[in-house]
Scaffold this active site. Structure first.
Site, short mmCIF file in Angstrom:
data_model
loop_
_atom_site.label_atom_id
_atom_site.label_comp_id
_atom_site.label_asym_id
_atom_site.label_seq_id
_atom_site.Cartn_x
_atom_site.Cartn_y
_atom_site.Cartn_z
CG ASP A 65 -13.46 -10.78 7.61
OD1 ASP A 65 -12.70 -10.94 8.58
OD2 ASP A 65 -13.11 -10.26 6.54
CE1 TYR A 84 -8.68 -4.83 1.73
CE2 TYR A 84 -8.48 -5.65 3.98
CZ TYR A 84 -7.94 -5.45 2.72
OH TYR A 84 -6.67 -5.88 2.44
CE LYS A 115 -6.45 -6.72 10.14
NZ LYS A 115 -5.26 -6.16 9.56
CE1 TYR A 159 -4.46 -1.13 0.25
CE2 TYR A 159 -3.23 -3.06 1.00
CZ TYR A 159 -4.39 -2.49 0.51
OH TYR A 159 -5.49 -3.27 0.27
N1 PLP Z 1 -10.73 -9.12 6.81
C1 PLP Z 1 -10.79 -7.96 7.48
C2 PLP Z 1 -12.06 -7.56 8.15
C3 PLP Z 1 -9.65 -7.14 7.58
O1 PLP Z 1 -9.73 -5.98 8.24
C4 PLP Z 1 -8.46 -7.57 6.95
C5 PLP Z 1 -7.25 -6.74 7.00
O2 PLP Z 1 -7.27 -5.59 7.34
C6 PLP Z 1 -8.45 -8.78 6.26
C7 PLP Z 1 -9.60 -9.53 6.21
C8 PLP Z 1 -7.21 -9.27 5.57
O3 PLP Z 1 -6.28 -9.65 6.52
P1 PLP Z 1 -4.72 -9.79 6.12
O4 PLP Z 1 -4.24 -8.39 5.86
O5 PLP Z 1 -4.10 -10.42 7.32
O6 PLP Z 1 -4.65 -10.65 4.91
#
Ligand code: PLP
Length: 423
Positions: free
Chosen positions: A237, A145, A266, A18
Protein backbone atom coordinates in the site's frame (compact mmCIF):
# COMPACT_ATOMS: atom_id res chain seq x y z
CA UNK A 1 -29.76 30.96 3.75
CA UNK A 2 -28.77 31.79 0.17
CA UNK A 3 -27.55 35.27 1.18
CA UNK A 4 -25.40 33.89 4.04
CA UNK A 5 -21.60 33.82 3.87
CA UNK A 6 -20.28 30.47 2.75
CA UNK A 7 -18.64 29.57 6.10
CA UNK A 8 -22.13 30.00 7.64
CA UNK A 9 -23.56 27.67 4.99
CA UNK A 10 -20.85 25.17 5.89
CA UNK A 11 -21.87 25.37 9.56
CA UNK A 12 -25.48 24.75 8.62
CA UNK A 13 -25.06 21.93 6.12
CA UNK A 14 -21.66 20.24 5.99
CA UNK A 15 -20.51 17.14 7.91
CA UNK A 16 -16.70 17.11 7.91
CA UNK A 17 -14.43 14.03 7.98
CA UNK A 18 -12.65 13.04 11.20
CA UNK A 19 -14.34 15.99 12.95
CA UNK A 20 -16.13 16.14 16.30
CA UNK A 21 -18.53 18.94 15.45
CA UNK A 22 -19.57 19.52 19.07
CA UNK A 23 -16.09 20.69 20.04
CA UNK A 24 -14.07 21.36 16.91
CA UNK A 25 -14.91 25.00 16.36
CA UNK A 26 -15.17 26.46 12.90
CA UNK A 27 -13.10 24.88 10.15
CA UNK A 28 -10.36 26.98 8.59
CA UNK A 29 -11.90 28.67 5.56
CA UNK A 30 -9.62 28.51 2.54
CA UNK A 31 -10.34 30.60 -0.53
CA UNK A 32 -7.43 29.68 -2.79
CA UNK A 33 -4.05 27.98 -2.86
CA UNK A 34 -0.76 28.30 -4.67
CA UNK A 35 2.56 26.48 -4.25
CA UNK A 36 3.16 25.66 -0.59
CA UNK A 37 0.47 28.09 0.61
CA UNK A 38 -3.24 28.10 1.31
CA UNK A 39 -4.94 31.50 1.55
CA UNK A 40 -7.91 32.35 3.74
CA UNK A 41 -10.67 34.66 2.41
CA UNK A 42 -8.79 37.75 3.71
CA UNK A 43 -5.74 36.70 1.69
CA UNK A 44 -3.70 35.57 4.72
CA UNK A 45 -1.15 32.90 3.67
CA UNK A 46 -1.01 29.60 5.58
CA UNK A 47 1.95 27.32 4.87
CA UNK A 48 0.60 23.82 4.17
CA UNK A 49 3.12 21.72 6.11
CA UNK A 50 1.04 18.52 5.73
CA UNK A 51 0.32 18.69 1.99
CA UNK A 52 -3.41 18.78 2.66
CA UNK A 53 -3.66 15.19 4.01
CA UNK A 54 -0.51 14.15 2.14
CA UNK A 55 -1.87 14.64 -1.37
CA UNK A 56 -0.27 17.87 -2.65
CA UNK A 57 2.95 16.73 -4.26
CA UNK A 58 4.64 19.50 -6.25
CA UNK A 59 2.60 22.39 -4.83
CA UNK A 60 -0.97 23.63 -4.88
CA UNK A 61 -2.59 24.60 -8.18
CA UNK A 62 0.55 23.65 -10.10
CA UNK A 63 0.16 25.52 -13.40
CA UNK A 64 1.31 22.64 -15.61
CA UNK A 65 -1.11 20.16 -13.99
CA UNK A 66 -3.92 22.72 -13.86
CA UNK A 67 -3.47 23.39 -17.57
CA UNK A 68 -3.46 19.66 -18.39
CA UNK A 69 -6.77 19.30 -16.52
CA UNK A 70 -8.31 22.34 -18.25
CA UNK A 71 -7.24 21.10 -21.68
CA UNK A 72 -8.61 17.63 -20.95
CA UNK A 73 -11.92 19.08 -19.68
CA UNK A 74 -12.39 20.80 -23.03
CA UNK A 75 -11.60 17.58 -24.93
CA UNK A 76 -13.10 14.58 -23.10
CA UNK A 77 -14.58 15.00 -19.65
CA UNK A 78 -15.74 11.51 -18.75
CA UNK A 79 -16.63 8.22 -20.38
CA UNK A 80 -17.69 4.84 -19.01
CA UNK A 81 -14.54 2.75 -18.59
CA UNK A 82 -16.17 -0.66 -18.94
CA UNK A 83 -16.06 -1.31 -22.67
CA UNK A 84 -14.55 2.11 -23.53
CA UNK A 85 -11.07 3.55 -23.20
CA UNK A 86 -9.24 6.85 -23.79
CA UNK A 87 -5.74 8.15 -24.40
CA UNK A 88 -5.03 9.70 -20.96
CA UNK A 89 -5.78 6.37 -19.20
CA UNK A 90 -3.84 4.23 -21.66
CA UNK A 91 -0.81 6.54 -21.59
CA UNK A 92 -0.88 6.98 -17.82
CA UNK A 93 -1.07 3.19 -17.37
CA UNK A 94 1.92 2.70 -19.64
CA UNK A 95 3.91 5.50 -17.99
CA UNK A 96 3.19 4.15 -14.52
CA UNK A 97 4.16 0.63 -15.57
CA UNK A 98 7.44 2.10 -16.87
CA UNK A 99 8.28 3.65 -13.49
CA UNK A 100 6.90 1.14 -11.01
CA UNK A 101 9.09 -1.75 -9.81
CA UNK A 102 9.54 -4.06 -12.81
CA UNK A 103 6.73 -6.52 -13.47
CA UNK A 104 3.78 -4.43 -12.27
CA UNK A 105 2.33 -3.94 -15.70
CA UNK A 106 -1.45 -4.01 -15.30
CA UNK A 107 -3.17 -0.92 -13.98
CA UNK A 108 -6.67 -1.04 -12.48
CA UNK A 109 -8.10 2.44 -11.87
CA UNK A 110 -10.34 3.45 -8.98
CA UNK A 111 -11.13 6.59 -7.01
CA UNK A 112 -8.95 6.99 -3.92
CA UNK A 113 -6.62 5.17 -1.56
CA UNK A 114 -9.30 3.12 0.16
CA UNK A 115 -10.74 1.83 -3.11
CA UNK A 116 -7.23 1.06 -4.42
CA UNK A 117 -6.81 -1.14 -1.32
CA UNK A 118 -10.26 -2.75 -1.73
CA UNK A 119 -9.35 -3.66 -5.31
CA UNK A 120 -5.99 -5.14 -4.25
CA UNK A 121 -7.66 -7.29 -1.58
CA UNK A 122 -10.33 -8.45 -4.01
CA UNK A 123 -7.77 -9.27 -6.72
CA UNK A 124 -5.69 -11.22 -4.20
CA UNK A 125 -8.62 -13.27 -2.88
CA UNK A 126 -10.22 -13.89 -6.26
CA UNK A 127 -6.85 -14.82 -7.79
CA UNK A 128 -6.69 -17.92 -5.59
CA UNK A 129 -10.33 -18.77 -6.24
CA UNK A 130 -9.87 -18.38 -9.99
CA UNK A 131 -6.90 -20.75 -9.85
CA UNK A 132 -9.11 -23.34 -8.17
CA UNK A 133 -7.13 -23.24 -4.90
CA UNK A 134 -9.10 -20.79 -2.75
CA UNK A 135 -7.28 -19.10 0.14
CA UNK A 136 -9.27 -17.15 2.67
CA UNK A 137 -6.89 -15.26 4.93
CA UNK A 138 -5.05 -11.95 4.78
CA UNK A 139 -2.22 -10.85 7.07
CA UNK A 140 -1.58 -7.22 7.98
CA UNK A 141 0.57 -5.26 10.40
CA UNK A 142 -0.29 -3.80 13.79
CA UNK A 143 -0.81 -0.02 13.61
CA UNK A 144 -1.64 -0.34 9.90
CA UNK A 145 -3.91 2.17 8.21
CA UNK A 146 -5.27 1.23 4.80
CA UNK A 147 -8.39 3.39 4.56
CA UNK A 148 -11.96 3.74 5.77
CA UNK A 149 -13.98 1.33 3.61
CA UNK A 150 -14.78 -2.06 5.13
CA UNK A 151 -12.05 -4.15 3.51
CA UNK A 152 -9.47 -1.45 4.14
CA UNK A 153 -10.67 -1.10 7.75
CA UNK A 154 -10.41 -4.87 8.20
CA UNK A 155 -6.76 -4.78 7.16
CA UNK A 156 -6.11 -1.70 9.30
CA UNK A 157 -5.09 -2.02 12.93
CA UNK A 158 -8.10 -2.25 15.23
CA UNK A 159 -8.61 0.77 17.43
CA UNK A 160 -10.37 4.09 17.73
CA UNK A 161 -11.15 4.43 14.00
CA UNK A 162 -12.59 0.93 13.63
CA UNK A 163 -14.19 0.33 17.05
CA UNK A 164 -17.76 1.07 15.94
CA UNK A 165 -17.52 -1.59 13.21
CA UNK A 166 -15.41 -4.33 14.78
CA UNK A 167 -18.26 -6.88 14.52
CA UNK A 168 -18.56 -6.30 10.79
CA UNK A 169 -14.86 -6.44 9.87
CA UNK A 170 -13.28 -9.66 8.60
CA UNK A 171 -10.56 -11.22 10.73
CA UNK A 172 -6.95 -10.83 9.60
CA UNK A 173 -3.72 -12.37 10.89
CA UNK A 174 -1.96 -9.56 12.70
CA UNK A 175 1.81 -9.22 12.49
CA UNK A 176 3.87 -7.04 14.86
CA UNK A 177 5.08 -3.82 13.23
CA UNK A 178 8.62 -4.00 14.55
CA UNK A 179 11.87 -4.72 12.76
CA UNK A 180 12.91 -8.31 13.34
CA UNK A 181 9.60 -9.27 14.92
CA UNK A 182 7.54 -8.95 11.76
CA UNK A 183 9.57 -11.52 9.86
CA UNK A 184 9.71 -13.92 12.82
CA UNK A 185 5.93 -13.73 13.26
CA UNK A 186 5.34 -14.15 9.53
CA UNK A 187 7.64 -17.18 9.43
CA UNK A 188 5.62 -18.73 12.27
CA UNK A 189 2.34 -17.93 10.56
CA UNK A 190 3.48 -19.41 7.26
CA UNK A 191 4.72 -22.58 8.95
CA UNK A 192 1.43 -22.93 10.78
CA UNK A 193 -1.49 -22.66 8.37
CA UNK A 194 0.21 -20.54 5.71
CA UNK A 195 -1.46 -22.52 2.95
CA UNK A 196 -4.68 -20.59 3.63
CA UNK A 197 -2.93 -17.21 3.46
CA UNK A 198 -3.87 -15.32 0.28
CA UNK A 199 -1.83 -12.17 0.83
CA UNK A 200 0.15 -10.01 3.20
CA UNK A 201 -0.56 -6.26 3.01
CA UNK A 202 1.92 -3.66 4.26
CA UNK A 203 2.61 0.06 4.10
CA UNK A 204 6.24 -0.23 2.93
CA UNK A 205 8.83 1.55 5.14
CA UNK A 206 6.36 4.04 6.65
CA UNK A 207 3.11 3.42 8.52
CA UNK A 208 1.32 6.75 8.15
CA UNK A 209 -1.91 7.31 10.05
CA UNK A 210 -0.89 4.66 12.61
CA UNK A 211 1.70 7.12 13.91
CA UNK A 212 4.30 7.85 11.21
CA UNK A 213 6.21 4.71 12.17
CA UNK A 214 9.33 3.97 10.13
CA UNK A 215 10.38 0.37 9.58
CA UNK A 216 13.42 -1.00 7.82
CA UNK A 217 14.09 -1.99 4.24
CA UNK A 218 15.65 -5.20 5.62
CA UNK A 219 12.40 -6.27 7.27
CA UNK A 220 10.43 -5.36 4.14
CA UNK A 221 12.82 -7.49 2.07
CA UNK A 222 12.41 -10.35 4.55
CA UNK A 223 8.61 -10.13 4.21
CA UNK A 224 9.02 -10.28 0.43
CA UNK A 225 11.40 -13.24 0.61
CA UNK A 226 9.11 -15.21 2.93
CA UNK A 227 5.93 -14.48 0.98
CA UNK A 228 7.65 -15.44 -2.25
CA UNK A 229 9.03 -18.68 -0.78
CA UNK A 230 5.51 -19.66 0.31
CA UNK A 231 3.74 -18.44 -2.82
CA UNK A 232 1.80 -15.82 -0.84
CA UNK A 233 0.96 -12.51 -2.53
CA UNK A 234 2.48 -9.27 -1.22
CA UNK A 235 0.36 -6.11 -1.44
CA UNK A 236 2.28 -2.85 -1.01
CA UNK A 237 0.00 0.00 0.00
CA UNK A 238 1.98 2.97 -1.36
CA UNK A 239 -0.95 5.38 -1.11
CA UNK A 240 1.16 7.55 1.18
CA UNK A 241 4.69 6.46 0.27
CA UNK A 242 4.33 6.61 -3.53
CA UNK A 243 5.76 9.30 -5.78
CA UNK A 244 8.86 10.15 -3.79
CA UNK A 245 7.46 10.75 -0.34
CA UNK A 246 10.07 8.53 1.32
CA UNK A 247 12.88 9.67 -1.02
CA UNK A 248 12.91 7.10 -3.86
CA UNK A 249 10.01 7.20 -6.30
CA UNK A 250 8.42 4.20 -4.57
CA UNK A 251 9.28 2.86 -1.12
CA UNK A 252 9.27 -0.70 -2.49
CA UNK A 253 11.59 0.23 -5.35
CA UNK A 254 13.93 1.99 -2.91
CA UNK A 255 14.14 -1.24 -0.91
CA UNK A 256 14.58 -3.31 -4.09
CA UNK A 257 11.33 -5.10 -3.41
CA UNK A 258 8.85 -6.05 -6.13
CA UNK A 259 5.40 -6.75 -4.65
CA UNK A 260 2.59 -8.51 -6.52
CA UNK A 261 0.23 -5.58 -6.12
CA UNK A 262 0.78 -1.87 -5.42
CA UNK A 263 -1.91 0.59 -4.31
CA UNK A 264 -1.48 4.25 -5.29
CA UNK A 265 -3.50 7.43 -4.83
CA UNK A 266 -2.90 10.75 -3.01
CA UNK A 267 0.11 12.18 -4.95
CA UNK A 268 -0.85 10.25 -8.09
CA UNK A 269 -2.46 13.33 -9.65
CA UNK A 270 -0.10 15.72 -7.88
CA UNK A 271 -2.96 16.08 -5.42
CA UNK A 272 -5.24 18.05 -7.74
CA UNK A 273 -7.89 15.40 -8.36
CA UNK A 274 -8.93 12.11 -6.76
CA UNK A 275 -7.71 8.94 -8.46
CA UNK A 276 -6.69 5.50 -7.28
CA UNK A 277 -4.62 2.81 -8.93
CA UNK A 278 -3.99 -0.84 -8.16
CA UNK A 279 -1.04 -2.12 -10.19
CA UNK A 280 -0.75 -5.88 -10.64
CA UNK A 281 1.60 -8.33 -12.29
CA UNK A 282 0.63 -9.93 -15.57
CA UNK A 283 0.49 -13.28 -13.77
CA UNK A 284 -2.37 -12.00 -11.61
CA UNK A 285 -4.08 -10.43 -14.61
CA UNK A 286 -3.89 -13.69 -16.56
CA UNK A 287 -5.67 -15.57 -13.75
CA UNK A 288 -8.77 -13.47 -14.47
CA UNK A 289 -8.77 -14.19 -18.22
CA UNK A 290 -10.67 -17.13 -19.68
CA UNK A 291 -13.76 -18.26 -21.53
CA UNK A 292 -15.66 -18.59 -18.24
CA UNK A 293 -17.03 -15.12 -17.54
CA UNK A 294 -17.20 -15.85 -13.82
CA UNK A 295 -13.43 -15.35 -13.75
CA UNK A 296 -14.02 -11.62 -14.35
CA UNK A 297 -13.05 -9.02 -11.73
CA UNK A 298 -16.53 -7.64 -11.05
CA UNK A 299 -15.41 -4.30 -9.67
CA UNK A 300 -15.71 -0.77 -11.01
CA UNK A 301 -16.67 2.77 -10.06
CA UNK A 302 -18.68 5.38 -11.96
CA UNK A 303 -15.60 7.56 -12.35
CA UNK A 304 -13.07 4.78 -12.99
CA UNK A 305 -10.13 6.30 -14.92
CA UNK A 306 -11.73 9.73 -15.15
CA UNK A 307 -9.92 11.44 -18.06
CA UNK A 308 -9.27 14.69 -16.15
CA UNK A 309 -7.67 12.79 -13.27
CA UNK A 310 -5.62 10.69 -15.69
CA UNK A 311 -4.41 13.84 -17.47
CA UNK A 312 -3.40 15.28 -14.10
CA UNK A 313 -1.61 12.02 -13.29
CA UNK A 314 0.42 12.17 -16.48
CA UNK A 315 1.40 15.80 -15.92
CA UNK A 316 2.39 15.10 -12.30
CA UNK A 317 4.43 12.03 -13.23
CA UNK A 318 6.35 14.06 -15.81
CA UNK A 319 7.30 16.55 -13.08
CA UNK A 320 8.91 13.78 -11.02
CA UNK A 321 12.32 14.34 -12.62
CA UNK A 322 15.90 14.74 -11.38
CA UNK A 323 15.26 18.31 -10.23
CA UNK A 324 12.33 17.08 -8.15
CA UNK A 325 14.53 14.38 -6.58
CA UNK A 326 16.96 17.17 -5.67
CA UNK A 327 14.16 19.14 -4.00
CA UNK A 328 13.15 16.07 -2.01
CA UNK A 329 16.74 15.57 -0.88
CA UNK A 330 16.86 19.24 0.22
CA UNK A 331 13.65 18.72 2.24
CA UNK A 332 15.18 15.68 3.93
CA UNK A 333 18.28 17.73 4.88
CA UNK A 334 16.10 20.55 6.21
CA UNK A 335 14.11 18.02 8.26
CA UNK A 336 17.28 16.64 9.81
CA UNK A 337 18.47 20.14 10.69
CA UNK A 338 15.04 21.08 12.07
CA UNK A 339 14.69 17.95 14.17
CA UNK A 340 18.24 18.42 15.49
CA UNK A 341 17.02 21.78 16.81
CA UNK A 342 14.18 20.09 18.70
CA UNK A 343 16.14 17.06 19.86
CA UNK A 344 16.99 17.34 23.52
CA UNK A 345 13.68 19.03 24.35
CA UNK A 346 12.27 16.99 27.25
CA UNK A 347 8.95 16.39 25.43
CA UNK A 348 10.48 15.20 22.12
CA UNK A 349 10.74 11.42 21.73
CA UNK A 350 11.85 9.27 18.81
CA UNK A 351 12.58 12.00 16.25
CA UNK A 352 12.61 10.37 12.82
CA UNK A 353 13.01 11.32 9.17
CA UNK A 354 12.25 9.31 6.05
CA UNK A 355 12.57 11.30 2.84
CA UNK A 356 10.14 14.20 2.95
CA UNK A 357 8.50 13.01 6.20
CA UNK A 358 9.69 14.04 9.64
CA UNK A 359 7.99 13.17 12.93
CA UNK A 360 8.43 12.86 16.66
CA UNK A 361 6.28 11.65 19.57
CA UNK A 362 5.37 13.91 22.46
CA UNK A 363 6.60 12.36 25.67
CA UNK A 364 3.76 11.56 28.06
CA UNK A 365 1.22 11.78 25.25
CA UNK A 366 -2.14 10.05 25.40
CA UNK A 367 -2.60 8.80 21.88
CA UNK A 368 -4.77 10.06 19.06
CA UNK A 369 -7.30 11.81 21.29
CA UNK A 370 -4.67 13.76 23.22
CA UNK A 371 -5.85 17.41 23.20
CA UNK A 372 -2.29 18.49 22.51
CA UNK A 373 -2.94 17.81 18.82
CA UNK A 374 -5.71 20.40 18.34
CA UNK A 375 -3.73 22.80 20.56
CA UNK A 376 -0.74 22.61 18.25
CA UNK A 377 -3.00 23.04 15.23
CA UNK A 378 -4.40 26.28 16.69
CA UNK A 379 -0.99 27.55 17.77
CA UNK A 380 0.51 26.87 14.34
CA UNK A 381 -2.44 28.43 12.56
CA UNK A 382 -1.93 31.66 14.50
CA UNK A 383 1.64 31.57 13.21
CA UNK A 384 0.46 30.97 9.62
CA UNK A 385 1.23 27.23 9.39
CA UNK A 386 -1.13 24.26 8.81
CA UNK A 387 -0.25 21.30 11.03
CA UNK A 388 -2.53 18.43 12.06
CA UNK A 389 -0.73 16.10 14.46
CA UNK A 390 -1.92 12.52 14.82
CA UNK A 391 -2.77 13.16 18.47
CA UNK A 392 0.56 13.11 20.26
CA UNK A 393 2.54 12.36 17.09
CA UNK A 394 3.76 15.56 15.46
CA UNK A 395 4.79 15.29 11.83
CA UNK A 396 5.70 17.46 8.86
CA UNK A 397 5.07 16.33 5.28
CA UNK A 398 5.32 19.38 3.03
CA UNK A 399 4.81 19.68 -0.73
CA UNK A 400 8.03 19.41 -2.73
CA UNK A 401 8.08 23.13 -3.64
CA UNK A 402 8.66 24.15 -0.01
CA UNK A 403 12.03 25.86 0.57
CA UNK A 404 14.49 24.90 3.34
CA UNK A 405 13.95 28.40 4.79
CA UNK A 406 10.19 27.87 4.94
CA UNK A 407 10.68 24.51 6.62
CA UNK A 408 13.08 26.09 9.08
CA UNK A 409 10.37 28.59 10.01
CA UNK A 410 7.91 25.72 10.60
CA UNK A 411 10.40 24.10 12.98
CA UNK A 412 10.63 27.47 14.73
CA UNK A 413 6.85 27.44 15.25
CA UNK A 414 6.98 23.87 16.61
CA UNK A 415 9.85 24.82 18.95
CA UNK A 416 7.88 27.79 20.31
CA UNK A 417 4.86 25.53 20.86
CA UNK A 418 6.97 22.98 22.76
CA UNK A 419 8.12 25.78 25.05
CA UNK A 420 4.48 26.41 25.99
CA UNK A 421 4.12 22.83 27.28
CA UNK A 422 4.87 21.84 30.84
CA UNK A 423 7.83 19.48 31.21
N1 PLP B 1 -3.60 3.69 2.54
C1 PLP B 1 -2.74 4.51 3.17
C2 PLP B 1 -1.35 4.04 3.45
C3 PLP B 1 -3.14 5.79 3.55
O1 PLP B 1 -2.29 6.59 4.19
C4 PLP B 1 -4.46 6.20 3.25
C5 PLP B 1 -4.94 7.53 3.65
O2 PLP B 1 -4.35 8.22 4.43
C6 PLP B 1 -5.32 5.32 2.60
C7 PLP B 1 -4.85 4.07 2.24
C8 PLP B 1 -6.73 5.70 2.26
O3 PLP B 1 -6.72 6.65 1.25
P1 PLP B 1 -8.02 7.58 1.00
O4 PLP B 1 -8.10 8.49 2.18
O5 PLP B 1 -7.70 8.29 -0.28
O6 PLP B 1 -9.19 6.67 0.88
Amino acid sequence: MSGASWPALDRAHVWHPYTQHATAGDPIAIARASGAYLYDPTGRPILDAISSWWVTLHGHAHPVIAEAIAEQARTLDQVIFAGCTHEPAARLASELAGRLPAGLERIFFSDDGSTAVEVALKIALQYWRNRGTPRRRVAALEHAYHGDTFGAMSASGRGLFTAAFDQQLFAVDRLPAADGEVETALERLLADGGSDLAAVIVEPRLQGAGGMRVWSAESLRAVRRLTREHGVLLIADEVLTGFGRTGPLFATGGAEVVPDLICLSKGLTGGLLPLGVTAATNELFEAFAGADRRLTLFHGHSFTANPLACAAGRASLALLDEACAGRRAAIERAHRAGLARLDGHPRVRRPRVLGTMAAFDLDGGRGYLDPVGPRLTRFALDAGVLLRPLGDVVYLLPPYCVTPEELDSVYGVVARFLDTLDD
